[in-house]
Design a protein around this motif. Structure first.
Motif, PDB file in Angstrom:
ATOM      1  N   GLY A  22      -3.762   6.148   4.319  1.00 36.38           N
ATOM      2  CA  GLY A  22      -4.032   6.523   5.706  1.00 36.38           C
ATOM      3  C   GLY A  22      -5.512   6.658   5.994  1.00 36.38           C
ATOM      4  N   LYS A  23      -6.250   7.247   5.061  1.00 32.20           N
ATOM      5  CA  LYS A  23      -7.700   7.393   5.247  1.00 32.20           C
ATOM      6  C   LYS A  23      -8.371   6.019   5.315  1.00 32.20           C
ATOM      7  CE  LYS A  23     -11.836   9.148   5.241  1.00 32.20           C
ATOM      8  NZ  LYS A  23     -12.428   9.547   6.499  1.00 32.20           N
ATOM      9  N   LEU A  24      -8.007   5.129   4.408  1.00 29.80           N
ATOM     10  CA  LEU A  24      -8.614   3.796   4.397  1.00 29.80           C
ATOM     11  C   LEU A  24      -8.232   2.993   5.640  1.00 29.80           C
ATOM     12  CD1 LEU A  24      -8.216   2.906   0.625  1.00 29.80           C
ATOM     13  CD2 LEU A  24     -10.310   3.533   1.817  1.00 29.80           C
ATOM     14  N   GLN A  25      -6.978   3.103   6.071  1.00 32.01           N
ATOM     15  CA  GLN A  25      -6.558   2.382   7.272  1.00 32.01           C
ATOM     16  C   GLN A  25      -7.258   2.924   8.513  1.00 32.01           C
ATOM     17  OE1 GLN A  25      -2.261   2.682   7.017  1.00 32.01           O
ATOM     18  NE2 GLN A  25      -2.110   0.562   6.261  1.00 32.01           N
ATOM     19  N   SER A  26      -7.543   4.224   8.530  1.00 32.55           N
ATOM     20  CA  SER A  26      -8.263   4.781   9.679  1.00 32.55           C
ATOM     21  C   SER A  26      -9.690   4.253   9.750  1.00 32.55           C
ATOM     22  CB  SER A  26      -8.273   6.311   9.615  1.00 32.55           C
ATOM     23  OG  SER A  26      -9.146   6.772   8.604  1.00 32.55           O
ATOM     24  N   GLU A  27     -10.197   3.747   8.636  1.00 30.82           N
ATOM     25  CA  GLU A  27     -11.534   3.144   8.582  1.00 30.82           C
ATOM     26  C   GLU A  27     -11.474   1.630   8.793  1.00 30.82           C
ATOM     27  OE1 GLU A  27     -14.420   4.798   8.218  1.00 30.82           O
ATOM     28  OE2 GLU A  27     -13.470   6.762   7.999  1.00 30.82           O
ATOM     29  N   GLY A  28     -10.289   1.098   9.100  1.00 28.85           N
ATOM     30  CA  GLY A  28     -10.142  -0.327   9.394  1.00 28.85           C
ATOM     31  C   GLY A  28      -9.913  -1.210   8.189  1.00 28.85           C
ATOM     32  N   ILE A  29      -9.468  -0.646   7.075  1.00 23.53           N
ATOM     33  CA  ILE A  29      -9.237  -1.422   5.853  1.00 23.53           C
ATOM     34  C   ILE A  29      -7.739  -1.585   5.652  1.00 23.53           C
ATOM     35  CG2 ILE A  29      -9.529  -1.444   3.346  1.00 23.53           C
ATOM     36  CD1 ILE A  29     -12.071   0.198   3.758  1.00 23.53           C
ATOM     37  N   ASP A  30      -7.292  -2.830   5.439  1.00 18.87           N
ATOM     38  CA  ASP A  30      -5.884  -3.088   5.132  1.00 18.87           C
ATOM     39  C   ASP A  30      -5.614  -2.678   3.688  1.00 18.87           C
ATOM     40  OD1 ASP A  30      -5.216  -4.155   7.625  1.00 18.87           O
ATOM     41  OD2 ASP A  30      -5.912  -6.149   7.041  1.00 18.87           O
ATOM     42  N   VAL A  31      -4.555  -1.901   3.475  1.00 18.31           N
ATOM     43  CA  VAL A  31      -4.215  -1.395   2.150  1.00 18.31           C
ATOM     44  C   VAL A  31      -2.793  -1.814   1.813  1.00 18.31           C
ATOM     45  CG1 VAL A  31      -4.019   0.666   0.715  1.00 18.31           C
ATOM     46  CG2 VAL A  31      -5.695   0.602   2.561  1.00 18.31           C
ATOM     47  N   PHE A  32      -2.589  -2.226   0.568  1.00 17.70           N
ATOM     48  CA  PHE A  32      -1.285  -2.661   0.095  1.00 17.70           C
ATOM     49  C   PHE A  32      -0.887  -1.791  -1.088  1.00 17.70           C
ATOM     50  CE2 PHE A  32      -3.764  -6.118   1.816  1.00 17.70           C
ATOM     51  CZ  PHE A  32      -2.944  -6.582   2.809  1.00 17.70           C
ATOM     52  N   MET A  33       0.370  -1.342  -1.098  1.00 21.66           N
ATOM     53  CA  MET A  33       0.862  -0.478  -2.167  1.00 21.66           C
ATOM     54  C   MET A  33       1.807  -1.255  -3.078  1.00 21.66           C
ATOM     55  SD  MET A  33       1.526   3.016   0.059  1.00 21.66           S
ATOM     56  CE  MET A  33       2.592   3.710  -1.130  1.00 21.66           C
ATOM     57  N   ALA A  34       1.785  -0.896  -4.366  1.00 21.22           N
ATOM     58  CA  ALA A  34       2.699  -1.497  -5.336  1.00 21.22           C
ATOM     59  C   ALA A  34       3.374  -0.389  -6.134  1.00 21.22           C
ATOM     60  CB  ALA A  34       1.933  -2.428  -6.271  1.00 21.22           C
ATOM     61  N   ASP A  35       4.622  -0.587  -6.486  1.00 21.00           N
ATOM     62  CA  ASP A  35       5.438   0.305  -7.310  1.00 21.00           C
ATOM     63  C   ASP A  35       5.812   1.615  -6.624  1.00 21.00           C
ATOM     64  OD1 ASP A  35       5.489  -1.512  -9.416  1.00 21.00           O
ATOM     65  OD2 ASP A  35       3.651  -0.717 -10.287  1.00 21.00           O
ATOM     66  N   ASN A  36       5.577   1.736  -5.333  1.00 18.00           N
ATOM     67  CA  ASN A  36       5.928   2.977  -4.646  1.00 18.00           C
ATOM     68  C   ASN A  36       7.438   3.168  -4.544  1.00 18.00           C
ATOM     69  OD1 ASN A  36       5.505   0.739  -2.848  1.00 18.00           O
ATOM     70  ND2 ASN A  36       5.874   2.122  -1.139  1.00 18.00           N
ATOM     71  N   HIS A  37       8.191   2.112  -4.336  1.00 23.92           N
ATOM     72  CA  HIS A  37       9.646   2.256  -4.228  1.00 23.92           C
ATOM     73  C   HIS A  37      10.267   2.603  -5.584  1.00 23.92           C
ATOM     74  CE1 HIS A  37       9.587   0.974  -0.104  1.00 23.92           C
ATOM     75  NE2 HIS A  37       8.957  -0.147  -0.427  1.00 23.92           N
ATOM     76  N   THR A  38       9.721   2.049  -6.642  1.00 25.57           N
ATOM     77  CA  THR A  38      10.222   2.352  -7.986  1.00 25.57           C
ATOM     78  C   THR A  38      10.008   3.824  -8.309  1.00 25.57           C
ATOM     79  OG1 THR A  38       9.639   0.112  -8.666  1.00 25.57           O
ATOM     80  CG2 THR A  38      10.041   1.713 -10.420  1.00 25.57           C
TER      81      THR A  38
END
Length: 135
Positions: A22-38
């Motif tokens: 959320g912090k990075l996206q508020s600064e305009g950076i696209d962020v991708f997460m991996a392994d969060n569902h696992t």
């Protein structure tokens, strides 16, 4: 083929990763997460698979690292002051969970057998500089 993404962090739980995302996206950076569902499905395997990983595009990696560096990742007390190691006076202190006493060990094993999260966890501070553990 060179990767288009740079890993900027790994977090034990999805909730921690979502705060940073959320912090990075508020600064305009696209962020991708991996392994969060696992990890959401079985939080006990977080350490085994390296936690929830955050990735950004290579062109945004420098800016993302600057933003993360500006965020203090170490423990603070109730007043917002950094927790200081009594042995080496470092402020690089993390709050960690331990299962070193018998009660914690039995609780962990019982929860593991029933497929539950541990209901008794003991926390200590651990200095990243000298590895001293204290309360």
């Amino acid at each position: 083929m060179e990767s288009m993404f740079t890993k900027i962090g790994a977090y034990q739980y999805t909730s921690e990763a979502l705060i940073i995302k959320g912090k990075l996206q508020s600064e305009g950076i696209d962020v991708f997460m991996a392994d969060n569902h696992t990890i959401d499905f079985d939080p006990l395997i977080s350490n085994a698979i390296g936690g929830v990983k955050l990735f950004v595009r290579n062109v945004d990696a420098g800016k993302a690292k600057q933003i993360l560096f500006a965020i203090n990742r170490y423990s603070v007390d109730d007043s917002g002051n950094p927790v200081i190691c009594p042995q080496c006076s470092s402020s690089q202190v993390d709050l960690v969970s331990t299962i070193k006493d018998l009660k914690s060990l039995f609780s962990f094993l019982f929860s593991l057998l029933l497929g539950l999260l541990p209901f008794y966890v003991k926390y200590k501070y651990c200095c990243n500089n000298c590895k001293n553990q204290f309360l």
